[in-house]
Design an enzyme around this catalytic site. Structure first.
Site, PDB file in Angstrom:
ATOM      1  N   HIS A  77       0.849  -1.185   0.000  1.00 43.14           N
ATOM      2  CA  HIS A  77       0.000   0.000   0.000  1.00 43.14           C
ATOM      3  C   HIS A  77       0.884   1.234   0.000  1.00 43.14           C
ATOM      4  O   HIS A  77       1.721   1.427   0.877  1.00 43.14           O
ATOM      5  CB  HIS A  77      -0.927  -0.006   1.215  1.00 43.14           C
ATOM      6  CG  HIS A  77      -1.975  -1.084   1.154  1.00 43.14           C
ATOM      7  ND1 HIS A  77      -2.312  -1.875   2.219  1.00 43.14           N
ATOM      8  CD2 HIS A  77      -2.752  -1.491   0.120  1.00 43.14           C
ATOM      9  CE1 HIS A  77      -3.252  -2.730   1.840  1.00 43.14           C
ATOM     10  NE2 HIS A  77      -3.533  -2.521   0.562  1.00 43.14           N
ATOM     11  N   GLU A  80       1.763   3.776   3.005  1.00 43.63           N
ATOM     12  CA  GLU A  80       2.316   3.264   4.256  1.00 43.63           C
ATOM     13  C   GLU A  80       3.844   3.357   4.238  1.00 43.63           C
ATOM     14  O   GLU A  80       4.548   2.349   4.244  1.00 43.63           O
ATOM     15  CB  GLU A  80       1.773   1.843   4.485  1.00 43.63           C
ATOM     16  CG  GLU A  80       0.244   1.857   4.572  1.00 43.63           C
ATOM     17  CD  GLU A  80      -0.445   0.495   4.433  1.00 43.63           C
ATOM     18  OE1 GLU A  80       0.242  -0.550   4.475  1.00 43.63           O
ATOM     19  OE2 GLU A  80      -1.685   0.477   4.264  1.00 43.63           O
ATOM     20  N   ARG A 137      -3.409   4.629  -1.966  1.00 42.93           N
ATOM     21  CA  ARG A 137      -3.232   3.287  -1.390  1.00 42.93           C
ATOM     22  C   ARG A 137      -2.943   2.204  -2.435  1.00 42.93           C
ATOM     23  O   ARG A 137      -2.107   1.317  -2.213  1.00 42.93           O
ATOM     24  CB  ARG A 137      -4.518   2.936  -0.635  1.00 42.93           C
ATOM     25  CG  ARG A 137      -4.669   1.478  -0.174  1.00 42.93           C
ATOM     26  CD  ARG A 137      -5.997   1.311   0.539  1.00 42.93           C
ATOM     27  NE  ARG A 137      -6.393  -0.065   0.729  1.00 42.93           N
ATOM     28  CZ  ARG A 137      -6.091  -0.781   1.822  1.00 42.93           C
ATOM     29  NH1 ARG A 137      -5.378  -0.262   2.787  1.00 42.93           N
ATOM     30  NH2 ARG A 137      -6.514  -2.035   1.934  1.00 42.93           N
ATOM     31  N   GLU A 281       1.210  -4.585  11.029  1.00 43.96           N
ATOM     32  CA  GLU A 281       0.720  -3.210  10.903  1.00 43.96           C
ATOM     33  C   GLU A 281       1.538  -2.404  11.904  1.00 43.96           C
ATOM     34  O   GLU A 281       1.404  -2.580  13.112  1.00 43.96           O
ATOM     35  CB  GLU A 281      -0.771  -3.106  11.225  1.00 43.96           C
ATOM     36  CG  GLU A 281      -1.692  -3.863  10.273  1.00 43.96           C
ATOM     37  CD  GLU A 281      -1.951  -3.111   8.960  1.00 43.96           C
ATOM     38  OE1 GLU A 281      -1.480  -1.959   8.814  1.00 43.96           O
ATOM     39  OE2 GLU A 281      -2.622  -3.684   8.067  1.00 43.96           O
TER      40      GLU A 281
END
Lengths: 359, 285
Positions: A77, A80, A137, A281
């Protein structure tokens, strides 16, 4: 060729160019965000070649024994940014550590590390275009109609594709594509990992934000056959993370902890029988979100490294018992010292090459 | 060991391969699926947690999404009611939770959470209740918080007053620079206004929250100070929110006032349409 005792990497290209890169060279700041051209540049971090959409780094110690492998990808993504920063840090870290840490040396002898710092290259480049694109994204494939762009690559893999956690609206940020593996990035990973899947012990995919360690499967109706093991190893990794800077990472399946989803790279990898597959994450919990301050890159990388290492060490130790590793290392030492007499005296035994995911 | 070793000069070929064929189509799905994922066991919680229609009831796992989403709503409530340029609340942890259906009107969550005041870095345990009304018309959740007094009484009055006086007549805020910027940076002078924007955004995040959302403010696109009105500083700002569940970035314009005495009052909100032109304008490299 390069000279000096600080060589840490060597790559050969098809054009017989030899580049040397210092994985801890002073010019490359691992605690700042870098645009794609800096991740890629010839004197920089990754060697650039034309027509190479996605490049990764393969690191390991040369051995005649059959090696297993670890996969880590970052930046599926685009927004990120902390994830590609972590992949780059991870490479630097293992290259520094193996020189003095016998455990890491053993692991690199028994396993190859495949690390792709930016999987979604087009999306990442787009997120650097200007401030209004920062929160992009998806990838940048043109949509079915003329006016929408991008597929969510983490919904595009062939793992219960298109069932939950997706939207058929091509404008949606969770649009899974025209069909499973419709996207070149997903095809590239599928082919590369798929064609050597028996080798992989571990598949880690790095994202942000939320401070979570997610285990398969994203579809609520499916449970991994080694769920208990995944939870145990995940909790162990979360504890390792917490010990570094006191940050709490929650562990569980996506549907339990976050939301149901389908077509993720992690789920696909698990379905290939790769036993230990995790989604990381990273920081934070929403205060800065995707725009994590550069001052937080270092602590985030340090804790994530600890967590990843826990998983990788577990995977390694489960497969290679202590005796084997020592034996391999011993053989290697013998081999090396013999070779040293005959070959150009130089400094290191690790090899590092770019591997290319062509699509 | 760390010994210097001989380099083995092996002819390392480019590790490339072509992709040409192997279109892995849907037919492989069944192969994979039959081999590996096993149907879920009678894991009530996991099953219930997954289906949106049948939400978790009874005791909740504090690490799972139902309690986490409800707790995030408490964060928005606290920020809206008690936040300021120098006071901002975050959710530190969910310790326990409970959910129950309230006959035909909605679902009520009871939570024990730890709340974190970000600027002073203090933490406190709080009890909270969140009620999500059901029905076709989307109504805002209702929140009640108790046993949280210390953290809410934290004194930032002198800084707030100083900022208020400074911007009431002398200075003006106007910035097109995003907060935070792409690198996560906020200029120190703009930081109180970044906080203020989060507080004002909490009005929307609270109003829009359901059991199927998880909001954070992603970024302030711009904030402009307007003329002071009734002794309230007045601002116009454009914010980008992030909903974790849909992964979308809803954009809102907000008109709000603030003073140390009155706190944040939101006068007007407007949701902006999903912006597509950025996809057309910036061509990929």
């Amino acid at each position: 060729f390069c000279g000096g005792g600080m060589q840490l990497g060597l790559f050969l290209s098809g054009n017989s160019h030899v580049f040397c890169a210092l994985s801890n060279k002073a010019e490359y700041d691992y605690f700042q965000y870098h645009p794609m051209e800096e991740v890629r540049e010839p004197a920089g971090w990754l060697r650039w070649r034309r027509n190479t959409p996605i490049t990764g780094r393969l690191i390991g110690l040369k051995t005649d024994a059959k090696k297993k492998a670890i996969w880590m990808d970052c930046g599926i993504h685009a927004r990120e940014w902390i994830a590609p920063a972590f992949c780059q840090y991870f490479v630097r870290q293992i290259l520094q550590t193996y020189k003095t840490d016998t455990k890491m040396e053993a692991m690199m002898t028994n396993m190859d590390f495949y690390i792709t710092p930016v999987l979604n290259v087009d999306g990442y480049i787009f997120s650097w275009t200007n401030s209004s694109t920062r929160l992009w994204r998806k990838n940048r494939s043109p949509g079915p109609s003329g006016d929408c762009y991008g597929t969510d690559l983490n919904r595009n893999f062939d793992a219960n594709w298109g069932t939950v956690g997706v939207s058929s609206d091509c404008n949606s940020n969770i649009y899974p594509g025209r069909g499973p593996i419709s996207e070149p990035e997903a095809q590239a990973v599928t082919y590369f990992v798929g064609s050597r899947k028996e080798d992989f012990l571990c598949f880690l995919t790095i994202h942000s934000y939320g401070q979570l360690l997610l285990i398969p499967f994203g579809h609520p109706d499916f449970t991994a056959s080694n769920y208990d093991e995944l939870m145990k190893v995940g909790e162990g990794a979360a504890e390792a993370i917490w010990k570094v800077h006191g940050k709490k990472y929650r562990v569980g399946t996506s549907p339990a902890v976050l939301y149901a989803n389908s077509g993720s790279s992690r789920d696909w990898a698990r379905m290939q029988d790769i036993p230990l597959t995790f989604t990381f994450e990273l920081r934070d919990n929403g205060t800065y979100g995707f725009e994590l301050p550069q001052e937080e890159i270092q602590p985030t990388c340090e804790e994530a490294y600890s967590g990843a290492l826990h998983i990788i060490t577990y995977a390694h130790d489960k497969t290679f018992n202590g005796a084997t590793a020592t034996a391999a290392a011993a053989v290697w030492t013998t081999l090396c010292s013999k070779l040293h007499t005959f070959l150009v005296p130089s400094v290191f035994s690790s090899f590092m090459t770019d591997f290319v995911l062509k699509a | 060991m760390g010994l210097r070793r001989a380099i083995v000069l092996f002819a390392l070929m480019e590790v490339t391969w072509s992709l040409s064929v192997t279109t892995i189509g849907p037919e492989t799905v069944s192969t994979d699926a039959s081999a590996h994922p096993e149907p879920a066991e009678e894991n009530t919680e996991q099953k219930e947690a997954a289906e949106e229609d049948v939400m978790a009831t009874g005791e909740l796992n504090p690490n799972h999404y139902p309690a986490q989403r409800a707790a995030k709503v408490v964060q928005h409530y606290l920020n809206l009611r008690h936040g300021s340029p120098y006071k901002l609340f975050g959710l530190k942890e969910v310790h326990s939770g409970n959910a129950e259906e309230v006959a035909d009107s909605g679902r009520k969550y009871q939570l024990e959470i730890s709340v974190h005041e970000i600027i002073s870095n203090t933490k406190e345990k709080c009890s909270a209740e969140v009620f999500f009304p059901s029905g076709a018309k989307q109504l805002s959740p209702q929140v009640q918080v108790s046993s949280c007094e210390e953290i809410l009484k934290l004194d930032a009055k002198s800084e707030e007053e100083a900022l208020y006086q400074q911007y009431k007549t002398n200075k003006t805020v106007c910035t097109e620079k995003r907060l935070p910027d792409s690198y996560g940076h906020v200029d120190p002078e703009m930081t109180p206004f970044w906080h203020l924007s989060i507080v004002a955004s909490s009005f929307i995040m609270l109003k829009e929250s359901t059991e199927n959302t998880l909001y954070n403010m992603a970024q302030v696109a711009n904030i402009t100070q307007l003329a002071t009105e009734n002794d309230q500083l007045k601002f116009d700002c454009h914010v980008l929110l992030h909903d974790m569940v849909s992964q979308e970035i809803p954009q809102w314009k907000l008109l709000f006032t603030w003073s140390p005495a009155e706190g944040v009052k939101v006068l007007h909100t407007e949701q902006l349409p999903h912006i597509h032109q950025s996809e057309k304008q910036a061509k990929p490299n």
